[in-house]
Design a protein around this motif. Sequence first.
Motif, PDB file in Angstrom:
ATOM      1  N   LEU A 144       8.686 -11.438   9.755  1.00 27.12           N
ATOM      2  CA  LEU A 144       7.245 -11.632   9.585  1.00 27.12           C
ATOM      3  C   LEU A 144       6.523 -10.337   9.940  1.00 27.12           C
ATOM      4  N   GLN A 145       5.616  -9.940   9.092  1.00 28.47           N
ATOM      5  CA  GLN A 145       4.840  -8.717   9.285  1.00 28.47           C
ATOM      6  C   GLN A 145       3.405  -9.104   9.622  1.00 28.47           C
ATOM      7  N   PRO A 146       2.919  -8.784  10.817  1.00 27.76           N
ATOM      8  CA  PRO A 146       1.514  -9.075  11.121  1.00 27.76           C
ATOM      9  C   PRO A 146       0.600  -8.270  10.207  1.00 27.76           C
ATOM     10  N   LEU A 147      -0.477  -8.874   9.761  1.00 26.45           N
ATOM     11  CA  LEU A 147      -1.477  -8.194   8.945  1.00 26.45           C
ATOM     12  C   LEU A 147      -2.694  -7.946   9.823  1.00 26.45           C
ATOM     13  N   THR A 148      -3.094  -6.683   9.930  1.00 24.30           N
ATOM     14  CA  THR A 148      -4.170  -6.339  10.859  1.00 24.30           C
ATOM     15  C   THR A 148      -5.254  -5.457  10.264  1.00 24.30           C
ATOM     16  N   GLU A 149      -5.029  -4.904   9.083  1.00 20.11           N
ATOM     17  CA  GLU A 149      -6.022  -4.020   8.470  1.00 20.11           C
ATOM     18  C   GLU A 149      -7.255  -4.832   8.057  1.00 20.11           C
ATOM     19  N   PRO A 150      -8.458  -4.374   8.399  1.00 22.54           N
ATOM     20  CA  PRO A 150      -9.675  -5.131   8.074  1.00 22.54           C
ATOM     21  C   PRO A 150      -9.803  -5.523   6.603  1.00 22.54           C
TER      22      PRO A 150
END
Length: 130
Positions: free
Chosen positions: A78-84
Amino acid sequence: FGAKTDAAALAPLPGLACSLGLATLGPALDEALARVEEGPRAKLAAVAAQTALDQALQFAGALIAEEAVGEKCELSPLQPLTEPATLSGLLERLDGSKIGVSFRDGKLTPAFSAAFSVSWIAKPRSRSGR
């Protein structure tokens, strides 16, 4: 996302497909944590909340993994998504309002919420007789 480049940007690894997800512990937890006085209890409560969110993400990953096995695929981590920009588009696409998740001031709210992606990768076919 409509364009292939958008989907590719969300996928942790190139693959057959990409699953996107949101998880939250909800606004009631934020309210409860706000009432806890600063100090050891507040720190313990924050650690417990993060652990619960991590468990929710692991549960979602396990559900996706069950589907992937049926399709003869493996999953990337699982890859966290954090870019606005990514979060804003993801919340629109997945309709985050259905679970009370929004994007404000550069972060997801409620505080203990997370967005993720996971790539579906074809399992290599085994060669019989070798």
